[in-house]
Design a protein around this motif. Sequence first.
Motif, PDB file in Angstrom:
ATOM      1  N   TYR A  62       0.820  -1.219   0.000  1.00 56.14           N
ATOM      2  CA  TYR A  62       0.000   0.000   0.000  1.00 56.14           C
ATOM      3  C   TYR A  62       0.854   1.269   0.000  1.00 56.14           C
ATOM      4  CZ  TYR A  62       0.643  -0.002   5.129  1.00 56.14           C
ATOM      5  OH  TYR A  62       1.172  -0.009   6.390  1.00 56.14           O
ATOM      6  N   PHE A  63       2.128   1.144   0.347  1.00 56.71           N
ATOM      7  CA  PHE A  63       3.033   2.301   0.294  1.00 56.71           C
ATOM      8  C   PHE A  63       3.210   2.807  -1.143  1.00 56.71           C
ATOM      9  CE2 PHE A  63       4.309   1.490   4.596  1.00 56.71           C
ATOM     10  CZ  PHE A  63       4.800   2.699   5.040  1.00 56.71           C
ATOM     11  N   PHE A  64       3.001   1.911  -2.124  1.00 46.53           N
ATOM     12  CA  PHE A  64       3.297   2.274  -3.515  1.00 46.53           C
ATOM     13  C   PHE A  64       2.191   3.095  -4.163  1.00 46.53           C
ATOM     14  CE2 PHE A  64       5.472  -2.112  -3.394  1.00 46.53           C
ATOM     15  CZ  PHE A  64       6.489  -1.588  -2.612  1.00 46.53           C
ATOM     16  N   ILE A  65       1.027   3.180  -3.518  1.00 43.70           N
ATOM     17  CA  ILE A  65      -0.062   3.945  -4.126  1.00 43.70           C
ATOM     18  C   ILE A  65      -0.478   5.167  -3.305  1.00 43.70           C
ATOM     19  CG2 ILE A  65      -1.107   2.238  -5.691  1.00 43.70           C
ATOM     20  CD1 ILE A  65      -2.879   1.350  -3.395  1.00 43.70           C
ATOM     21  N   VAL A  66      -0.094   5.217  -2.024  1.00 36.52           N
ATOM     22  CA  VAL A  66      -0.459   6.394  -1.233  1.00 36.52           C
ATOM     23  C   VAL A  66       0.432   7.567  -1.628  1.00 36.52           C
ATOM     24  CG1 VAL A  66      -1.384   5.157   0.754  1.00 36.52           C
ATOM     25  CG2 VAL A  66       1.045   5.690   0.661  1.00 36.52           C
ATOM     26  N   THR A  67      -0.113   8.786  -1.458  1.00 39.59           N
ATOM     27  CA  THR A  67       0.632   9.964  -1.920  1.00 39.59           C
ATOM     28  C   THR A  67       1.098  10.840  -0.762  1.00 39.59           C
ATOM     29  OG1 THR A  67      -1.459  11.104  -2.175  1.00 39.59           O
ATOM     30  CG2 THR A  67      -0.529  10.088  -4.162  1.00 39.59           C
ATOM     31  N   ASN A  68       1.112  10.284   0.424  1.00 40.05           N
ATOM     32  CA  ASN A  68       1.634  11.063   1.554  1.00 40.05           C
ATOM     33  C   ASN A  68       2.545  10.189   2.420  1.00 40.05           C
ATOM     34  OD1 ASN A  68      -0.469   9.491   2.262  1.00 40.05           O
ATOM     35  ND2 ASN A  68      -1.399  10.937   3.686  1.00 40.05           N
ATOM     36  N   THR A  72       7.528   7.549   6.018  1.00 37.82           N
ATOM     37  CA  THR A  72       8.179   7.227   4.746  1.00 37.82           C
ATOM     38  C   THR A  72       7.177   7.378   3.607  1.00 37.82           C
ATOM     39  OG1 THR A  72       9.515   5.604   5.924  1.00 37.82           O
ATOM     40  CG2 THR A  72       9.478   5.412   3.534  1.00 37.82           C
ATOM     41  N   ARG A  73       7.690   7.803   2.461  1.00 36.86           N
ATOM     42  CA  ARG A  73       6.859   7.797   1.262  1.00 36.86           C
ATOM     43  C   ARG A  73       7.635   7.111   0.153  1.00 36.86           C
ATOM     44  NH1 ARG A  73       4.419  12.447  -2.742  1.00 36.86           N
ATOM     45  NH2 ARG A  73       3.449  10.905  -4.077  1.00 36.86           N
ATOM     46  N   VAL A  74       6.945   6.298  -0.619  1.00 32.91           N
ATOM     47  CA  VAL A  74       7.592   5.586  -1.723  1.00 32.91           C
ATOM     48  C   VAL A  74       6.964   6.031  -3.034  1.00 32.91           C
ATOM     49  CG1 VAL A  74       8.108   3.332  -2.722  1.00 32.91           C
ATOM     50  CG2 VAL A  74       8.019   3.581  -0.252  1.00 32.91           C
ATOM     51  N   HIS A  75       7.798   6.496  -3.959  1.00 36.64           N
ATOM     52  CA  HIS A  75       7.348   6.764  -5.325  1.00 36.64           C
ATOM     53  C   HIS A  75       7.747   5.524  -6.125  1.00 36.64           C
ATOM     54  CE1 HIS A  75       6.565  11.206  -5.281  1.00 36.64           C
ATOM     55  NE2 HIS A  75       7.208  11.057  -4.151  1.00 36.64           N
ATOM     56  N   ALA A  76       6.802   4.641  -6.372  1.00 37.40           N
ATOM     57  CA  ALA A  76       7.145   3.392  -7.070  1.00 37.40           C
ATOM     58  C   ALA A  76       6.796   3.502  -8.549  1.00 37.40           C
ATOM     59  CB  ALA A  76       6.399   2.238  -6.442  1.00 37.40           C
ATOM     60  N   PHE A  77       7.488   2.732  -9.360  1.00 34.47           N
ATOM     61  CA  PHE A  77       7.264   2.722 -10.809  1.00 34.47           C
ATOM     62  C   PHE A  77       7.095   1.272 -11.279  1.00 34.47           C
ATOM     63  CE2 PHE A  77       9.624   6.550  -9.815  1.00 34.47           C
ATOM     64  CZ  PHE A  77       8.793   7.501 -10.373  1.00 34.47           C
ATOM     65  N   PRO A  78       6.458   1.073 -12.450  1.00 35.25           N
ATOM     66  CA  PRO A  78       6.184  -0.300 -12.898  1.00 35.25           C
ATOM     67  C   PRO A  78       7.413  -1.197 -12.981  1.00 35.25           C
ATOM     68  CG  PRO A  78       4.908   1.251 -14.188  1.00 35.25           C
ATOM     69  CD  PRO A  78       5.806   2.069 -13.325  1.00 35.25           C
ATOM     70  N   THR A 131      -0.318   1.872 -11.391  1.00 34.80           N
ATOM     71  CA  THR A 131      -1.745   1.713 -11.109  1.00 34.80           C
ATOM     72  C   THR A 131      -1.928   0.898  -9.836  1.00 34.80           C
ATOM     73  OG1 THR A 131      -1.779  -0.288 -12.441  1.00 34.80           O
ATOM     74  CG2 THR A 131      -2.384   1.748 -13.564  1.00 34.80           C
ATOM     75  N   PRO A 132      -3.085   1.070  -9.159  1.00 34.97           N
ATOM     76  CA  PRO A 132      -3.325   0.279  -7.939  1.00 34.97           C
ATOM     77  C   PRO A 132      -3.328  -1.222  -8.220  1.00 34.97           C
ATOM     78  CG  PRO A 132      -4.879   2.093  -8.086  1.00 34.97           C
ATOM     79  CD  PRO A 132      -4.131   2.075  -9.379  1.00 34.97           C
ATOM     80  N   GLU A 133      -3.781  -1.618  -9.417  1.00 33.59           N
ATOM     81  CA  GLU A 133      -3.802  -3.051  -9.758  1.00 33.59           C
ATOM     82  C   GLU A 133      -2.376  -3.613  -9.781  1.00 33.59           C
ATOM     83  OE1 GLU A 133      -5.354  -0.766 -11.985  1.00 33.59           O
ATOM     84  OE2 GLU A 133      -7.160  -0.975 -10.777  1.00 33.59           O
ATOM     85  N   LEU A 134      -1.486  -2.811 -10.336  1.00 31.05           N
ATOM     86  CA  LEU A 134      -0.082  -3.228 -10.424  1.00 31.05           C
ATOM     87  C   LEU A 134       0.525  -3.333  -9.022  1.00 31.05           C
ATOM     88  CD1 LEU A 134       1.704  -3.832 -12.845  1.00 31.05           C
ATOM     89  CD2 LEU A 134       2.544  -1.503 -12.754  1.00 31.05           C
ATOM     90  N   ALA A 135       0.171  -2.379  -8.179  1.00 32.77           N
ATOM     91  CA  ALA A 135       0.725  -2.368  -6.818  1.00 32.77           C
ATOM     92  C   ALA A 135       0.208  -3.528  -5.976  1.00 32.77           C
ATOM     93  CB  ALA A 135       0.379  -1.058  -6.136  1.00 32.77           C
ATOM     94  N   ALA A 136      -0.925  -4.083  -6.379  1.00 29.51           N
ATOM     95  CA  ALA A 136      -1.473  -5.215  -5.613  1.00 29.51           C
ATOM     96  C   ALA A 136      -0.672  -6.482  -5.834  1.00 29.51           C
ATOM     97  CB  ALA A 136      -2.923  -5.445  -6.005  1.00 29.51           C
ATOM     98  N   LEU A 137       0.107  -6.504  -6.919  1.00 28.73           N
ATOM     99  CA  LEU A 137       0.936  -7.682  -7.187  1.00 28.73           C
ATOM    100  C   LEU A 137       2.047  -7.771  -6.159  1.00 28.73           C
ATOM    101  CD1 LEU A 137       1.409  -7.264 -11.031  1.00 28.73           C
ATOM    102  CD2 LEU A 137       0.103  -9.050  -9.930  1.00 28.73           C
ATOM    103  N   PRO A 138       2.479  -8.988  -5.807  1.00 24.88           N
ATOM    104  CA  PRO A 138       3.603  -9.065  -4.874  1.00 24.88           C
ATOM    105  C   PRO A 138       4.865  -8.533  -5.540  1.00 24.88           C
ATOM    106  CG  PRO A 138       3.018 -11.241  -5.701  1.00 24.88           C
ATOM    107  CD  PRO A 138       1.998 -10.292  -6.227  1.00 24.88           C
TER     108      PRO A 138
END
Lengths: 192, 321
Positions: free
Chosen positions: A15-21, A32-38, B153-160
Amino acid sequence: MPVTCARCQAPLPNYFFIVTNLMPCPSCGTETRVHAFPALFRSQPAPAVGELSVAGEAGCFYHPDKRAIVTCHLCGRFLCGLCNVDFKQQNWCPGCLESSSRKRKGIDFENHRVLYDSVALAFATLPFLALFYPSLIGAPVALYISVRYWKAPGSILPRTKIRFLVAILLAIGQLVLMGALIYTVVHSTRRA
Amino acid sequence: MKWRSERRYRRLPGRPFSAISRDSLWLAEDHLLSVQSNRFSETYRRYYFRDIQAFTIQRKAPISPWTYAAGAVAAAFLAPGLLFEFQRTFLWISGGLFLAITLALIGLGPTCVCYIQTAVSRDRLGSLRWIRTAEKALSILQPGIEQVQGAMTPELAALPSEPPPIPAPAIQPPPLPGAKPPETGWGYEFLFVILLLDSLQSYLSLSHRGTPVDVAGWTILITEVICIVWLMIRQRRFEVPGAIRVIVILALVVTAGFTYAVYMLRTIAAQLKPGTATYPGYVPLHMTAIAVYGVLGVAGLGLITRHRQFLRRSPPVASPQ
């Protein structure tokens, strides 16, 4: 490599990868905040091993028993999966990559540069600030470095030659001042 | 003559708070360039957009230790300026300057540590030290990375993101090659207290001159130099945060600089007017010494205290069974 908390090194939940705060780490509570990428979720390709070639197939330049799959974009050598280096969306052989890095062909290969303009400016200013006399050595050194390395590649970042120019002007000014001082001392001694 | 080098990179926000090293981030068409400079040379590291997996921002203190240090120096200048007539203009100007620095640092907001992660590395971005700056820099970077990788995307983040964790081994693994044990001695605290004493001695020498103050000054100076050299040798064997190492080196540079300046000014004064005890620039030099030693001492004590707290709070390692 999982994304971990910078403090306690515990893996952070998804859930850290989608929250913006900023969110507290579940393990240590550090915000901590994580800016994650595909790329984080992209499966890593298996390490290339190079398939064995059969009779009649082209072999790799470096491993003749392995099947060639691409050619080096620079030298055209046949390469197997093991020797192919994918760099800037081109196929490179280890030899070309190594020689390009050694000969500094293009700034993408460079990972270190000396800033001769800053060195010259330091020689022109610091000895002068240290109560003048050390500039007897500093000013000629600054002049030499400025002239010798005027055309040498400087930083790969945007940068003008103003430091070289200031170093030259300061060094000439100091030498003139030094000459005038010596002339005055010698002249006054002779008169005395 | 090529006056300006080719403009290929665009600077991203963020500046380090250091006089010696200078980290910066630069944006190119397809990569992020991290530059570490010591003012005379630069070392580059490239992170291609397609390889960047994540940026991690970890909040640190709400106010940086440098803010407390600058505030303390501002108070040290302004309090005597309010109370005494002596050198009031100098005290007001210096105090005002440090007060402005304090307010500017408070205005920058909470500090942070920022890391960049790829599939094979995790590096600290030294130039991003404030949360506001880090967010601003990442908002500039994000479109470029998303153009190459696509949006998250949230769907992508749901993946392990990683395989299930392997249970921790019961026996503590051997330390990594080159890893150093943490510094546990009290040498740093001792040095920073000595620096504060040096600041106090400089303050006292403004109003009290004589043999006892001179003897105290020389004792502090010799102790300081021995302590710095000893700590610089120990730094090679023990793990110490970079900021504390920088303070120790700065203490050596400052001590050498002040000693040299005092010696030269005394020599000049003695040549100009033999038999005089004072020299030109005596008061400003001592005022600067009070401020600089005070800042180094306070900042050093703050940093080492925080480092000790961090070591104490670190998760305990499973003990061998």
